[in-house]
Scaffold this motif. Structure first.
Motif, PDB file in Angstrom:
ATOM      1  N   LEU A 107       0.835  -1.195   0.000  1.00  0.00           N
ATOM      2  CA  LEU A 107       0.000   0.000   0.000  1.00  0.00           C
ATOM      3  C   LEU A 107       0.878   1.257   0.000  1.00  0.00           C
ATOM      4  N   THR A 108       0.505   2.253  -0.766  1.00  0.00           N
ATOM      5  CA  THR A 108       1.159   3.559  -0.719  1.00  0.00           C
ATOM      6  C   THR A 108       0.423   4.429   0.285  1.00  0.00           C
ATOM      7  N   LEU A 109       1.137   4.921   1.291  1.00  0.00           N
ATOM      8  CA  LEU A 109       0.538   5.735   2.349  1.00  0.00           C
ATOM      9  C   LEU A 109       1.186   7.114   2.356  1.00  0.00           C
ATOM     10  N   TRP A 110       0.370   8.139   2.315  1.00  0.00           N
ATOM     11  CA  TRP A 110       0.846   9.529   2.366  1.00  0.00           C
ATOM     12  C   TRP A 110       0.077  10.203   3.491  1.00  0.00           C
ATOM     13  N   ALA A 111       0.763  10.502   4.578  1.00  0.00           N
ATOM     14  CA  ALA A 111       0.123  11.047   5.770  1.00  0.00           C
ATOM     15  C   ALA A 111       0.630  12.445   6.069  1.00  0.00           C
ATOM     16  N   VAL A 112      -0.316  13.353   6.319  1.00  0.00           N
ATOM     17  CA  VAL A 112       0.003  14.678   6.848  1.00  0.00           C
ATOM     18  C   VAL A 112      -0.499  14.692   8.287  1.00  0.00           C
ATOM     19  N   ILE A 113       0.405  14.960   9.228  1.00  0.00           N
ATOM     20  CA  ILE A 113       0.023  14.946  10.642  1.00  0.00           C
ATOM     21  C   ILE A 113       0.316  16.302  11.271  1.00  0.00           C
ATOM     22  N   ASP A 114      -0.600  16.738  12.105  1.00  0.00           N
ATOM     23  CA  ASP A 114      -0.396  17.995  12.809  1.00  0.00           C
ATOM     24  C   ASP A 114       0.733  17.845  13.826  1.00  0.00           C
ATOM     25  N   GLU A 115       1.446  18.919  14.085  1.00  0.00           N
ATOM     26  CA  GLU A 115       2.527  18.879  15.073  1.00  0.00           C
ATOM     27  C   GLU A 115       2.028  18.393  16.428  1.00  0.00           C
ATOM     28  N   ALA A 116       0.768  18.693  16.766  1.00  0.00           N
ATOM     29  CA  ALA A 116       0.207  18.258  18.045  1.00  0.00           C
ATOM     30  C   ALA A 116       0.235  16.743  18.198  1.00  0.00           C
ATOM     31  N   VAL A 117       0.158  16.019  17.079  1.00  0.00           N
ATOM     32  CA  VAL A 117       0.155  14.558  17.114  1.00  0.00           C
ATOM     33  C   VAL A 117       1.409  14.021  17.790  1.00  0.00           C
ATOM     34  N   ARG A 137       9.903   3.406   0.648  1.00  0.00           N
ATOM     35  CA  ARG A 137       9.595   4.207  -0.546  1.00  0.00           C
ATOM     36  C   ARG A 137       8.100   4.466  -0.697  1.00  0.00           C
ATOM     37  N   ASN A 138       7.272   3.614  -0.115  1.00  0.00           N
ATOM     38  CA  ASN A 138       5.829   3.754  -0.283  1.00  0.00           C
ATOM     39  C   ASN A 138       5.172   4.525   0.861  1.00  0.00           C
ATOM     40  N   VAL A 139       5.978   5.081   1.772  1.00  0.00           N
ATOM     41  CA  VAL A 139       5.422   5.824   2.909  1.00  0.00           C
ATOM     42  C   VAL A 139       5.964   7.250   2.904  1.00  0.00           C
ATOM     43  N   THR A 140       5.066   8.224   2.943  1.00  0.00           N
ATOM     44  CA  THR A 140       5.426   9.630   3.023  1.00  0.00           C
ATOM     45  C   THR A 140       4.746  10.234   4.244  1.00  0.00           C
ATOM     46  N   VAL A 141       5.517  10.945   5.067  1.00  0.00           N
ATOM     47  CA  VAL A 141       4.964  11.624   6.243  1.00  0.00           C
ATOM     48  C   VAL A 141       5.363  13.091   6.181  1.00  0.00           C
ATOM     49  N   GLN A 142       4.390  13.964   6.328  1.00  0.00           N
ATOM     50  CA  GLN A 142       4.636  15.400   6.415  1.00  0.00           C
ATOM     51  C   GLN A 142       4.047  15.928   7.717  1.00  0.00           C
ATOM     52  N   VAL A 143       4.769  16.826   8.354  1.00  0.00           N
ATOM     53  CA  VAL A 143       4.308  17.438   9.600  1.00  0.00           C
ATOM     54  C   VAL A 143       3.785  18.836   9.302  1.00  0.00           C
ATOM     55  N   MET A 144       2.610  19.133   9.846  1.00  0.00           N
ATOM     56  CA  MET A 144       2.039  20.474   9.754  1.00  0.00           C
ATOM     57  C   MET A 144       2.402  21.218  11.035  1.00  0.00           C
ATOM     58  N   PRO A 145       3.394  22.119  10.974  1.00  0.00           N
ATOM     59  CA  PRO A 145       3.865  22.766  12.201  1.00  0.00           C
ATOM     60  C   PRO A 145       2.887  23.816  12.713  1.00  0.00           C
ATOM     61  N   PHE A 146       3.009  24.091  14.014  1.00  0.00           N
ATOM     62  CA  PHE A 146       2.140  25.081  14.645  1.00  0.00           C
ATOM     63  C   PHE A 146       2.263  26.453  13.981  1.00  0.00           C
ATOM     64  N   ASP A 147       3.459  26.790  13.516  1.00  0.00           N
ATOM     65  CA  ASP A 147       3.670  28.143  13.017  1.00  0.00           C
ATOM     66  C   ASP A 147       3.010  28.410  11.668  1.00  0.00           C
ATOM     67  N   ARG A 148       2.339  27.380  11.095  1.00  0.00           N
ATOM     68  CA  ARG A 148       1.596  27.609   9.864  1.00  0.00           C
ATOM     69  C   ARG A 148       0.245  28.268  10.138  1.00  0.00           C
ATOM     70  N   GLY A 149      -0.163  28.294  11.410  1.00  0.00           N
ATOM     71  CA  GLY A 149      -1.457  28.882  11.744  1.00  0.00           C
ATOM     72  C   GLY A 149      -2.591  28.031  11.222  1.00  0.00           C
ATOM     73  N   GLY A 150      -3.654  28.681  10.712  1.00  0.00           N
ATOM     74  CA  GLY A 150      -4.776  27.938  10.150  1.00  0.00           C
ATOM     75  C   GLY A 150      -4.390  27.259   8.849  1.00  0.00           C
ATOM     76  N   HIS A 151      -5.103  26.184   8.522  1.00  0.00           N
ATOM     77  CA  HIS A 151      -4.801  25.478   7.283  1.00  0.00           C
ATOM     78  C   HIS A 151      -6.066  24.890   6.692  1.00  0.00           C
ATOM     79  N   ALA A 152      -5.942  24.176   5.577  1.00  0.00           N
ATOM     80  CA  ALA A 152      -7.092  23.762   4.769  1.00  0.00           C
ATOM     81  C   ALA A 152      -8.016  22.769   5.468  1.00  0.00           C
ATOM     82  N   ALA A 153      -7.495  21.967   6.395  1.00  0.00           N
ATOM     83  CA  ALA A 153      -8.299  20.906   7.008  1.00  0.00           C
ATOM     84  C   ALA A 153      -8.882  21.343   8.343  1.00  0.00           C
ATOM     85  N   ALA A 154      -9.528  22.482   8.352  1.00  0.00           N
ATOM     86  CA  ALA A 154     -10.090  22.997   9.595  1.00  0.00           C
ATOM     87  C   ALA A 154     -11.189  22.095  10.146  1.00  0.00           C
ATOM     88  N   GLY A 155     -11.787  21.261   9.272  1.00  0.00           N
ATOM     89  CA  GLY A 155     -12.889  20.414   9.714  1.00  0.00           C
ATOM     90  C   GLY A 155     -12.490  19.175  10.473  1.00  0.00           C
TER      91      GLY A 155
END
Length: 311
Positions: free
Chosen positions: A193-203, A228-246
């Protein structure tokens, strides 16, 4: 996925190629009964809409409601072969050579998944997700509270599970941990499986289970990002608001062209599944924006390394 998150992994693939009612061949290889139900449901929905038959009328033909027809067409419930036969007759598919592959598909789709032995632990709405996850070829997910279940180390998984099942006996907790770690086999081997995860810094800041558990979890994340099939990105606190507010959500994509993307959003005691293209495309746009707003995979890895050294 939140507290209950799990993954279905196919222990043994089944190869099938069937002739559709319109003479078009559709093929699939995953061994999950869920994908078989989805494929059959997709075919039945196409036949119904081509004939201009409403879900109410289709439901009446099999002594059921329009809601059941919707669930059948989404592959969320099992099929009775008699119901499929009656629907095919209603839709004008009377040639035995055209009916046989779809009826055979209905029989195969009723086989229990590998997770059946954990059925006493799983609500029915979550069994649907396990099957979908096992059939998916790509999952993109956003999480703002927990590490995604596919990326959880055993100690962290145990801590998360105890949040929802604090009164459960230890034997049950360990079974739930095994269920969660078994799903992770999908990230390895042929057809991974190819997994691409964006996780908030709080995680990764939230110390579930204590410092030792979090050190193990960060180490596990760093190990998994080496695949190679796993990508993780961190959404840092200093970005403020972002697209996934829901809140958190996942998008599941399947190797079969006939199957639509499915958006999954888990709630405390239920889940929402969206498969209409307009809905899934909107969530895909949000996911794309999240991936741009978050740290790059390389910078996210450095962030995790620095966080690990401070624990």
């Amino acid at each position: 996925m939140q507290i209950a998150s799990a993954r279905a992994d196919d222990l043994g693939a089944v190869g099938v190629s069937a002739q559709s009612a319109k003479g078009r061949v559709f093929g699939f290889t995953p061994g999950s009964p869920t994908v078989l139900r989805m494929l059959l449901g997709t075919q039945l929905r196409r036949l119904r809409t081509e004939k201009g038959i409403s879900r109410d009328d289709a439901g009446y033909a099999i002594r059921a409601s329009h809601a059941k027809i919707s669930r059948l067409e989404l592959g969320q419930v099992g099929f009775k072969e008699r119901d499929v036969a009656d629907l095919l007759t209603l839709y004008g598919v009377t040639d035995e050579a055209e009916r046989a592959p779809l009826l055979g598909l209905a029989r195969q789709a009723n086989a229990p998944g590998w997770w059946h032995k954990y059925g006493d632990l799983l609500p029915s709405w979550f069994e649907v997700y396990i099957g979908l996850e096992g059939a998916a070829s790509v999952i993109r997910t956003y999480e703002n509270q927990f590490v995604p279940g596919l990326l959880q180390a055993p100690g962290y998984a145990r801590a998360v599970i105890r949040l929802a099942h604090d009164a459960a006996p230890e034997q049950e907790i360990e079974r739930r941990v095994r269920l969660r770690t078994t799903r992770q086999r999908r990230l390895e081997g042929e057809g991974a499986l190819t997994l691409w995860a964006v996780i908030d810094e709080a995680v990764v800041r939230r110390a579930l289970g204590g410092p030792e558990v979090m050190r193990e979890q960060i180490d596990h994340l760093l190990e998994m990002t080496g695949l190679r099939n796993v990508t993780v990105q961190v959404m840092p606190f200093d970005r403020g608001g972002h697209a996934a507010a829901g809140g958190p959500f996942s998008i599941l994509r399947f190797p079969e062209r006939d199957l639509p993307d499915v958006v999954y959003m888990e709630q405390l005691t239920s889940a929402l599944y969206l498969d209409k293209p307009a809905e899934s495309e909107n969530y895909m746009r949000v996911m794309d924006r999240l991936s741009i707003q978050a740290e790059s995979p390389a910078r996210s890895r450095r962030f995790l390394e620095e966080l690990r050294s401070s624990l």
